[in-house]
Design a protein around this motif. Structure first.
Motif, PDB file in Angstrom:
ATOM      1  N   GLN C 356      39.680  32.845  39.037  1.00 17.59           N
ATOM      2  CA  GLN C 356      38.408  33.567  39.131  1.00 17.59           C
ATOM      3  C   GLN C 356      38.256  34.188  40.517  1.00 17.59           C
ATOM      4  N   LEU C 368      41.549  28.956  29.832  1.00 19.18           N
ATOM      5  CA  LEU C 368      40.648  28.476  28.783  1.00 19.18           C
ATOM      6  C   LEU C 368      41.378  28.355  27.457  1.00 19.18           C
TER       7      LEU C 368
ATOM      8  N   PHE D 135      36.410  44.951  40.224  1.00 17.58           N
ATOM      9  CA  PHE D 135      36.044  43.595  39.795  1.00 17.58           C
ATOM     10  C   PHE D 135      34.636  43.217  40.241  1.00 17.58           C
ATOM     11  N   THR D 141      33.652  38.559  44.131  1.00 20.64           N
ATOM     12  CA  THR D 141      34.075  37.315  44.775  1.00 20.64           C
ATOM     13  C   THR D 141      34.385  37.528  46.263  1.00 20.64           C
ATOM     14  N   ASN D 177      35.302  40.971  31.251  1.00 18.32           N
ATOM     15  CA  ASN D 177      35.834  41.377  29.950  1.00 18.32           C
ATOM     16  C   ASN D 177      36.499  40.230  29.204  1.00 18.32           C
ATOM     17  N   PHE D 178      36.618  39.088  29.838  1.00 17.92           N
ATOM     18  CA  PHE D 178      37.299  37.946  29.222  1.00 17.92           C
ATOM     19  C   PHE D 178      36.502  36.672  29.485  1.00 17.92           C
ATOM     20  N   PRO D 179      36.386  35.811  28.478  1.00 17.02           N
ATOM     21  CA  PRO D 179      35.875  34.476  28.770  1.00 17.02           C
ATOM     22  C   PRO D 179      36.715  33.844  29.874  1.00 17.02           C
ATOM     23  N   GLY D 180      36.055  33.283  30.841  1.00 15.40           N
ATOM     24  CA  GLY D 180      36.757  32.637  31.941  1.00 15.40           C
ATOM     25  C   GLY D 180      36.946  33.524  33.158  1.00 15.40           C
ATOM     26  N   GLN D 181      36.900  34.835  32.951  1.00 13.21           N
ATOM     27  CA  GLN D 181      37.174  35.727  34.088  1.00 13.21           C
ATOM     28  C   GLN D 181      36.232  35.477  35.267  1.00 13.21           C
ATOM     29  N   SER D 182      34.963  35.285  34.961  1.00 18.21           N
ATOM     30  CA  SER D 182      33.967  35.051  36.010  1.00 18.21           C
ATOM     31  C   SER D 182      33.271  33.722  35.779  1.00 18.21           C
ATOM     32  N   HIS D 183      32.872  33.109  36.853  1.00 15.60           N
ATOM     33  CA  HIS D 183      32.016  31.934  36.758  1.00 15.60           C
ATOM     34  C   HIS D 183      30.576  32.452  36.746  1.00 15.60           C
ATOM     35  N   PHE D 184      29.896  32.226  35.610  1.00 14.34           N
ATOM     36  CA  PHE D 184      28.566  32.825  35.446  1.00 14.34           C
ATOM     37  C   PHE D 184      27.621  32.512  36.603  1.00 14.34           C
ATOM     38  N   TYR D 220      32.461  41.511  27.948  1.00 13.82           N
ATOM     39  CA  TYR D 220      32.263  40.137  27.502  1.00 13.82           C
ATOM     40  C   TYR D 220      30.962  39.588  28.089  1.00 13.82           C
ATOM     41  N   SER D 221      30.799  39.716  29.386  1.00 14.39           N
ATOM     42  CA  SER D 221      29.550  39.262  29.995  1.00 14.39           C
ATOM     43  C   SER D 221      29.110  40.255  31.058  1.00 14.39           C
ATOM     44  N   THR D 222      27.824  40.337  31.262  1.00 12.44           N
ATOM     45  CA  THR D 222      27.263  41.221  32.270  1.00 12.44           C
ATOM     46  C   THR D 222      26.320  40.390  33.135  1.00 12.44           C
TER      47      THR D 222
END
Lengths: 421, 421, 421, 421
Positions: C356, C368, D135, D141, D177-184, D220-222
């Protein structure tokens, strides 16, 4: 709060508004009396099951004067037609509305009502029924269950013939709640076979309507899940088979008016179950959530009148009235549907076609918007007035004391829930 | 962080895992070597446009070593196949990939690659193009534009013939952004006419794939909006016409595996554009959002193998790699697709059928889940190993220095945006 | 069909599989016995209303042996826990489960069960109830109705105290079916006021859970419609107020695991109603539609264990079992939830964090996926075996004759429908 | 096609229609001149980026006379305001609109325009930019990237101060765009930290608008995915921070007017990006897809005027004009927004409140419908006429020759695509 105008004042206001609207429409080349005649000729069927208070799986909260049987339902339907002049027919649901056909016919005739499509029910078990529909009906894995479901549909046809219906509507809840529970193809083959057994027994002047729905009561897959499957059914069965469109049965964001256009193009639009929805099969009052969508559907229908020979889709309402007086909701909905029809009739179609051919997207859109923006209430009200119906049906209904009267005659119904959510 | 095992250790571990899995599968009556053979025979086409970094209307952020032309793209595709052994073919997009067909053929052959379906592009204007596709292509109101679009598709067939393709994929962006902008029926009639003009020129051993999509780039209506319209197209055109399913092109909540089953049942499933999506046509990596959905699609395909003669749907990837190295994403995706296939092959079909017939929904579902739960990685890895591909393709790719090497040869590309959101 | 292995063979197979998995996990640096201990410590509450067959507004199709009252329900819950060892507590729903608290407590204790959160019901009218909830409860325009709803919640707390619950779950159906029906702000202010009246009476060691839901039974607007409103409620009420997440209560396409993360971050995650859904609040079996989503939710929970002090969200199931034996569905669901937890516990978190931080999206995702791909069934089964529960609970249940036995004791229940769709 | 009435005839018609409408409104107790005054006072900001032709990731099809720079854009904006009298301000986007602030101010003043909120852009890379936003930006990050993004926002404030803006709008594309890519949680914490660094530098009379969006460009997430996250941002930052609502940025089926109501109730509604959508962030013309939804949003705004002190949400348009002349679309959209406002002002609020308190859902709904049904075009047109703007702005624009003139001055722009879908 504004003063409610009634009687002579209301009529004088209406005549003045009608005249003023007529002048404005004349400037656009539209003859208001012709529109009024179209409005007057328009009709939509009321569902017998709609005059009782509806509910959800969580609860049902009945109101006063719930109809006890099909004859009470017919009386309520007659009241709707008396005040709106727009709902000359009723659609029955079997076995809920089972009764002596002669009595049904006589009662309806006395009330000035006719019967539209008859609906079968194989999505719930009737008391004393031999086989359960828990795992399906027309598509069930067991031949005995399928035969029972076919038989029930044939009985519906027989009842329909006796009372003067000319169409059978088949909506089933068959489907699955788990991936793997059903084999998609074998289920659909069984469905087609069962429907064929019904179809071959259809009287020559009848139509068979199959109705698609994305989900509910089945929550993973539904056998007749969308218009794609539905049109394949109508193709497989034959020329008397058509697709019924319930406005609340589609995927989120679906362009329903386009589906309607496709069904028209391929000669398979049977008719509608009108209602409105925000989330799913909400069965809300027609036009209450997205009136422009309802207009866009009628825009397709009025367009088709010009080029489809014998175009005659069935207009039926299918709603669940959970928080309003069902009679008021059905009157209001019938008028909203009629409103959408008259607004669609107002569209300047030669202009629209010109803009479409020129790819003038903005003016094409404005041509629709101009029709939708027009407040055609004076046309609808004048059509009602001239038919002896009410200028303001809801106000007239409230003034009539009808609900209080039937509440005295019909015992109160307890609400409640199943204890199972 | 866990230690990356490589070389001899990795192979020894793999052999041990393969043996252990084999024993567990044997208990379920499954022969692991047969599964490995199926895995080894499985292939999916890589899209030429997928090896470059993708983007959105807001921006594109290229990475190092972006391919400059179709020959660079082929080199990247070869790398993917070298490491995975699962992507023996490439799907080209014209005019982006236009080049001397003989050179294309020779280059591909030298790289051990073949060509899958060729894709036409009438959703954007190529430099120097006579007519614009701003307001449509195959369904455009102007006959000249339609003719140009037809001509382009014929050119694609010609190129395809020269390089050994056996199918043409037609996806168009035609539609409208405003209610009223297009006449649904006339647009679709024009589309059908144009497609017929392409269809009649199709070589006898070719297939024509039409691809449906709910929306984007058109945001109110799309001419080929769903599988219902798509199957009507395939029916109208004839026996060489089939439907292509892109997993990201459906309405929210749609049951895609059921659509696949319907297309199989009616003999019109042409193939797939694999990818994954959470919101719309997100073009995410296959299996990255909902791997169980991918499995359920393959469950239909493996089921059909048993009863559809000559069942041979095209397997193609269509993704946009915005934040990963495209080569890594394509390798991973190819393996996920193969994984879903092998898991679907593991389903105990006689048991499943028994549970379905008995309406034992829970055990039917558990039968699928048991297959999906199985970690078949040793089977995939062993199939790769035996082909001379990598046990761990991503690790091997990173170790190979390929990206750094091409980044030196290929000039850096600037990202940016159009200034128009 | 594969042979069902039982008894000594099954145990021997399990021990062999456990050992083999242990070896593979050890290579990844994971100690299998530690995971088994986590699995063994995991528990999820069974909903009392879930052991009866559920239904939809269209119909309900009961099965044999439907529980007659809360004591039958407790017996069924005990059977679930006996076979899975994973459901030590039950969640009651008042007034459905009203009974002498001492008897409840004794019966539960004798069955080895405890009580989780207690649920109030102001979404349906109980017989003899003074005011109707037809137009709302805690947010009703009438102060008398609100007071009755508050009073009911206080009664639930009292019952809960008597039986050992430590939380009250409040889900209401309040909302509207028509634009204009309710004033959004005044409704919500009334809701907050009512909830404050409940909150101030909460015992010091209790938590108050409010539950959001997008729609149903209200179909235009719902007072507590999403997590945004829900967290505002929890903020307004105070430190003992938390948000309950039912996995089926969100908008299409919503990223639920992100909502979970936000609630954790702001200290307001109370717990879950686990289930699965494809279209809406389908109340399907947990993990049956999208098992990866369930895993991603647990990925957030396991992540939070590391940095949130005293992290202890309530785990509860909320499902409707329409086509399966409820006991079998609840056992399977409890195991799926536990499976997701154990898979999430397998995630290599230091590796994930490294990827990450480096924006290595592909490897972060693969980290994952590697955990999710692992078949942890041997861990779950071994934890069950060591607790004296069943290796294969569904098979053991079927072999036990429990359903046939209760079907003899408990009278058959007729299905049917309300006559109102 | 109807004859286009112009000049004296058009004005005479308008006066007659205005009078007739006035009489009808008077009957409902509404004073038409007061409404006209409200219409005349209404204004909405035009986005500088909206006067160029928009596009999708697939293609962009420019039209004649595309603006070359911010000064061309201002000229186009002035034309919009000249003809509609409803768009007195422009919203700039930096760095696209970077220019000498004094020149901007003078040009705008000369054209009779002011500046509304200024927009930063960290969702695409500007040429020569040190760090890439591939990113992420404010939540990246890497501290260096975040600092750059903060710096850019501070520069926007500086430019805004120089030209007279009073608000900064921050929309970012950050997500994954992927589960896991970012820590929410860590991503959101970094975002909050960065925004705090911007917030503390906000001039005392400025507002900071954060804008939520469900998805795109991240799939995937925003980070700022919905109003729940957005209101937490505004709470964390402080009293000058507010939420911006873009009508196209929500989940399917979301009740947007209710979100607006919640933001008002908690004092955090900053303003709007008006547009319409059918599927996602379609950026279609306001009111073109669901005009009733736009009305319902304004119903909340007009309602709030009565009880929120100093209620002053920012009205801004954010649209992408792909198939129309952007000037025509913006004029039409501004008028639709104004129409919704005037219709909402027509709602009989005491009557509505009475029906709401009495749970008369049907009449409450009819009260809204009566206002929406009213064709207020004469009010809007009269307000324009009296301001010296056009009765029919689109017709006047087409007659003006403006587009042809600028097409001569401004070089043609080639369309095309990126070669990457």
């Amino acid at each position: 709060m504004t003063v409610q105008r009634t009687g002579a004042t209301a009529e004088a206001d209406l005549r003045r508004d009608y005249e003023s609207l007529g002048e404005r429409l004349a400037r656009r080349g539209v003859e208001i009396d012709a529109l009024k005649a179209r409005a007057a000729a328009f009709g939509v069927a009321v569902p017998s099951w709609g005059v009782g208070t509806g509910g959800t799986r969580f609860a049902r909260f009945p109101g006063p004067g719930e109809p006890r049987d099909v004859f009470d339902k017919l009386a309520d339907c007659a009241e709707i037609n008396r005040l709106t002049g727009a709902t000359p027919t009723v659609s029955l649901h079997i076995p809920w509305d089972k009764a002596d056909p002669a009595a049904l016919r006589q009662t309806a005739a006395a009330l000035g009502l006719g019967f539209d499509a008859i609906n079968s029910n194989t999505f719930s078990d009737a008391p004393g029924q031999r086989h359960s529909y828990k795992f399906g009906s027309l598509s069930h894995t067991d031949a005995g269950v399928r035969a029972q479901a076919v038989e029930h549909n044939l009985e519906c046809i027989a009842i329909g013939e006796a009372i003067g219906s000319k169409a059978l509507t088949v909506w089933i809840g068959d489907g699955s709640n788990f991936p793997g529970q059903s084999h998609f193809t074998r289920s659909f083959e069984r469905y087609l076979q069962s429907m064929q057994a019904v179809y071959v027994r259809l009287p020559g002047d009848w139509r068979l309507f199959s109705e698609h729905k994305m989900y509910e009561p089945a929550f993973y897959s539904t056998v007749v899940q969308d218009w794609g499957t539905n049109i394949l059914i109508a193709q497989e069965l034959g020329p008397q088979a058509f697709c019924l469109v319930d406005l609340g049965h589609h995927a989120p964001n679906a362009n329903i008016e386009m589906i309607v256009a496709r069904l028209i193009q391929f000669g398979k639009l049977g008719g509608f179950h009108f209602n409105d929805s925000k989330y799913g099969d909400d069965d809300l009052d027609a036009g209450s959530i997205d009136p422009y969508r309802l207009f866009l559907v009628f825009n397709e229908l009025v367009d088709a009148e010009a080029w489809v020979e014998g175009f005659n889709p069935a207009h039926m309402i299918d709603q669940s009235h959970n928080v309003t007086d069902p009679i008021e909701s059905l009157m209001t909905s019938a008028m909203e549907i009629e409103r959408a029809y008259v607004q669609a009739a107002l569209v300047d179609r030669p202009a629209l076609e010109g803009y479409q051919d020129a790819n003038d997207a903005l003016m094409a859109n404005q041509t629709l918007r101009a029709a939708f923006r027009t407040d055609v209430e004076p046309i609808l009200a004048m059509a009602r007035l001239e038919k002896g119906a009410a200028i303001d049906p809801v106000a007239a209904f409230r003034a009539s004391g009808y609900r209080a009267k039937v509440a005295e005659e019909r015992p109160a119904v307890a609400g409640g829930s199943s204890g199972i959510v």
